[in-house]
Design an enzyme around this catalytic site. Structure first.
Site, PDB file in Angstrom:
ATOM      1  N   GLY A 279       0.824  -1.212   0.000  1.00 34.02           N
ATOM      2  CA  GLY A 279       0.000   0.000   0.000  1.00 34.02           C
ATOM      3  C   GLY A 279       0.856   1.259   0.000  1.00 34.02           C
ATOM      4  O   GLY A 279       0.532   2.250   0.645  1.00 34.02           O
TER       5      GLY A 279
ATOM      6  N   TYR B 193     -15.038  -4.537   8.161  1.00 31.63           N
ATOM      7  CA  TYR B 193     -13.661  -4.021   8.251  1.00 31.63           C
ATOM      8  C   TYR B 193     -13.088  -4.293   9.642  1.00 31.63           C
ATOM      9  O   TYR B 193     -11.955  -4.748   9.796  1.00 31.63           O
ATOM     10  CB  TYR B 193     -13.686  -2.518   7.969  1.00 31.63           C
ATOM     11  CG  TYR B 193     -12.371  -1.820   8.121  1.00 31.63           C
ATOM     12  CD1 TYR B 193     -12.065  -1.123   9.293  1.00 31.63           C
ATOM     13  CD2 TYR B 193     -11.439  -1.823   7.096  1.00 31.63           C
ATOM     14  CE1 TYR B 193     -10.856  -0.460   9.430  1.00 31.63           C
ATOM     15  CE2 TYR B 193     -10.225  -1.162   7.234  1.00 31.63           C
ATOM     16  CZ  TYR B 193      -9.943  -0.483   8.403  1.00 31.63           C
ATOM     17  OH  TYR B 193      -8.738   0.157   8.547  1.00 31.63           O
TER      18      TYR B 193
ATOM     19  N   PRO C  96      -3.857   3.494  14.643  1.00 31.14           N
ATOM     20  CA  PRO C  96      -4.047   4.946  14.535  1.00 31.14           C
ATOM     21  C   PRO C  96      -5.534   5.317  14.573  1.00 31.14           C
ATOM     22  O   PRO C  96      -6.394   4.466  14.327  1.00 31.14           O
ATOM     23  CB  PRO C  96      -3.441   5.278  13.166  1.00 31.14           C
ATOM     24  CG  PRO C  96      -3.514   4.015  12.392  1.00 31.14           C
ATOM     25  CD  PRO C  96      -3.484   2.875  13.379  1.00 31.14           C
TER      26      PRO C  96
ATOM     27  N   LYS D 228     -15.832  18.689  -1.309  1.00 30.26           N
ATOM     28  CA  LYS D 228     -17.162  19.311  -1.496  1.00 30.26           C
ATOM     29  C   LYS D 228     -17.060  20.840  -1.438  1.00 30.26           C
ATOM     30  O   LYS D 228     -17.604  21.543  -2.283  1.00 30.26           O
ATOM     31  CB  LYS D 228     -18.108  18.847  -0.380  1.00 30.26           C
ATOM     32  CG  LYS D 228     -18.728  17.483  -0.550  1.00 30.26           C
ATOM     33  CD  LYS D 228     -19.640  17.172   0.642  1.00 30.26           C
ATOM     34  CE  LYS D 228     -20.361  15.850   0.513  1.00 30.26           C
ATOM     35  NZ  LYS D 228     -21.228  15.558   1.691  1.00 30.26           N
TER      36      LYS D 228
HETATM   37  O1  GFB Z   1     -14.607   9.730   8.189  1.00 31.03           O
HETATM   38  P1  GFB Z   1     -15.929   9.050   8.186  1.00 31.03           P
HETATM   39  O2  GFB Z   1     -16.503   8.715   6.850  1.00 31.03           O
HETATM   40  O3  GFB Z   1     -15.813   7.672   8.993  1.00 31.03           O
HETATM   41  O4  GFB Z   1     -17.067   9.949   8.944  1.00 31.03           O
HETATM   42  P2  GFB Z   1     -15.983   7.223  10.509  1.00 31.03           P
HETATM   43  C1  GFB Z   1     -16.787  10.633  10.067  1.00 31.03           C
HETATM   44  C2  GFB Z   1     -18.000  11.405  10.506  1.00 31.03           C
HETATM   45  O5  GFB Z   1     -18.211  12.499   9.599  1.00 31.03           O
HETATM   46  C3  GFB Z   1     -19.350  10.678  10.576  1.00 31.03           C
HETATM   47  C4  GFB Z   1     -19.600  12.660   9.337  1.00 31.03           C
HETATM   48  O6  GFB Z   1     -19.982  11.065  11.783  1.00 31.03           O
HETATM   49  C5  GFB Z   1     -20.130  11.238   9.387  1.00 31.03           C
HETATM   50  O7  GFB Z   1     -21.536  11.254   9.621  1.00 31.03           O
HETATM   51  N1  GFB Z   1     -19.785  13.337   8.054  1.00 31.03           N
HETATM   52  C6  GFB Z   1     -20.451  14.516   7.875  1.00 31.03           C
HETATM   53  C7  GFB Z   1     -19.333  12.929   6.870  1.00 31.03           C
HETATM   54  N2  GFB Z   1     -20.445  14.882   6.590  1.00 31.03           N
HETATM   55  C8  GFB Z   1     -19.760  13.911   5.924  1.00 31.03           C
HETATM   56  C9  GFB Z   1     -19.413  13.728   4.550  1.00 31.03           C
HETATM   57  O8  GFB Z   1     -19.735  14.542   3.677  1.00 31.03           O
HETATM   58  N3  GFB Z   1     -18.690  12.602   4.234  1.00 31.03           N
HETATM   59  C10 GFB Z   1     -18.290  11.687   5.225  1.00 31.03           C
HETATM   60  N4  GFB Z   1     -17.554  10.613   4.849  1.00 31.03           N
HETATM   61  N5  GFB Z   1     -18.602  11.834   6.537  1.00 31.03           N
HETATM   62  C11 GFB Z   1     -14.701   5.152   9.550  1.00 31.03           C
HETATM   63  C12 GFB Z   1     -14.861   3.662   9.466  1.00 31.03           C
HETATM   64  O9  GFB Z   1     -15.702   5.645  10.380  1.00 31.03           O
HETATM   65  O10 GFB Z   1     -13.442   5.481  10.139  1.00 31.03           O
HETATM   66  C13 GFB Z   1     -13.736   3.073   8.648  1.00 31.03           C
HETATM   67  O11 GFB Z   1     -16.119   3.369   8.859  1.00 31.03           O
HETATM   68  C14 GFB Z   1     -12.372   3.577   9.082  1.00 31.03           C
HETATM   69  O12 GFB Z   1     -13.778   1.665   8.752  1.00 31.03           O
HETATM   70  C15 GFB Z   1     -12.373   5.060   9.337  1.00 31.03           C
HETATM   71  O13 GFB Z   1     -11.974   3.011  10.181  1.00 31.03           O
HETATM   72  C16 GFB Z   1     -11.088   5.517   9.971  1.00 31.03           C
HETATM   73  O14 GFB Z   1     -14.967   7.863  11.335  1.00 31.03           O
HETATM   74  O15 GFB Z   1     -17.404   7.386  10.942  1.00 31.03           O
END
Ligand code: GFB
Length: 321
Positions: free
Chosen positions: A8, A135, A163, A187
């Protein structure tokens, strides 16, 4: 000469690690694998080990994605990651030249609802958050397989680091599968460029997250490869925690977007909190280097990431063409 294999190596964390190791003067020692090499294929992995017989391995390759990608892809996240991890660790265990393997987990794999901040010894003490169970369990199995192989070999060859939410250069800025920082940055960048009146975000902005600039996590991995003798995972990263609403406001300010921010509560919040303790790492780091590990502040890391994004757009993963 050491032969350092990085799986990776072109992704968010892998590319940061390659930059750091090259800054440390390593180059011919590096064996760099990218996503063109399908690590789900065991014969491909065995061929790489027979050809290069690596002495140290940073196993970073994984199928990763943000909340949305995980919620709609638990089966593939489990399947791909279990195959990748099983092939790499089995080959590394069989390769006598391989002295040490450092693999990477994530704080989202810890049980949901355990007491906070999360300590490393709670890793297998409960179910992960349902949004990313595929995952999460695939990464928990990486911990399990490493310990089983250490037992078989009678020594600690396999270690792991955990991490929190990483961000930085070479991230995936996809507007569907990305993590919150790259997706929000993308965005708001497009919204400003296209004079959009408003931009929509997921949930209500109340969830809390710890964010670490990938270059700092790479520094921690190199430290652990050299100094960590324990097979139990260790949390790494910037301990500071931010609400998603605060994060979005920070990026809005940085980009200079003046339109309206809209929160769509039909979209998921995911896990509300996954605060992980970094005391163990801080203690180990200070005991060897006699100083605290320093991390970029969120503002500093976001600024560097935004500068890189703007100067490379649209030649970034997930760009809108
Ligand atoms: O980073 P994220 O997609 O993953 O989302 P997680 C973090 C938070 O951001 C959530 C909010 O509470 C989402 O609801 N959020 C708000 C958004 N607006 C947006 C947007 O436009 N896009 C996204 N993506 N989020 C992941 C795990 O969880 O963390 C993975 O599912 C991985 O497996 C990763 O471990 C590090 O932090 O919620």
């Amino acid at each position: 000469m050491e032969r350092i294999l990085i799986t990776g190596s072109t992704g968010l964390l892998g590319s940061a690690l390659v930059r750091l190791l090259k800054q440390q003067g390593l180059n011919n020692e590096l064996i760099l694998l990218n996503s063109n090499t399908d690590l789900r294929d065991r014969s491909t992995v065995n061929h790489i080990f027979n050809k290069h017989m690596p002495t140290f391995i940073y196993h970073i390759a994984a199928k990763v994605g943000g909340l949305g990608a995980n919620m709609s892809g638990n089966a593939d996240f489990f399947d791909d990651n279990v195959q990748i991890n099983t092939n790499v660790l089995t080959a590394a265990a069989a390769c006598e030249k391989t002295k040490k393997v450092c693999s990477v987990l994530s704080t989202c794999i810890y049980p949901d609802g355990v007491s906070l901040p999360i300590l490393e010894n709670s890793l297998h003490k409960g179910e992960p958050h349902p949004s990313n169970f595929g995952y999460a369990y695939s990464k928990r199995m990486l911990d399990i397989q490493g310990k089983a192989l250490n037992q078989k070999l009678g020594k600690v060859k396999f270690i792991t680091a955990t991490p929190n939410n990483m961000y930085g250069e070479n991230d995936n800025f996809s507007l569907t599968d990305g993590h919150v920082i790259p997706m929000v940055l993308h965005k708001l960048h497009l919204a400003k460029r296209n004079n959009q009146k408003q931009v929509e975000f997921w949930g209500d902005g109340s969830p809390l997250r710890q964010f670490s600039y990938a270059e700092d996590v790479a520094r921690d991995l190199v430290f652990l490869m050299e100094h960590n003798k324990s097979q139990d995972t260790i949390n790494i990263g910037n301990y500071e925690e931010y609400s998603i609403k605060t994060l979005v406001m920070l990026i809005k300010e940085l980009i200079g977007y003046n339109g309206k921010l809209v929160w769509n509560s039909d979209m998921p919040n995911g896990q509300l909190k996954k605060t992980a303790s970094t005391k163990l790492f801080e203690t180990l780091y200070a005991s060897i280097l006699n100083e605290e590990p320093k991390y970029h502040t969120l503002e500093e890391g976001l600024k560097k990431t935004l500068d890189w994004f703007v100067s490379n757009y649209p030649n970034v993963r997930g760009a809108v063409r």
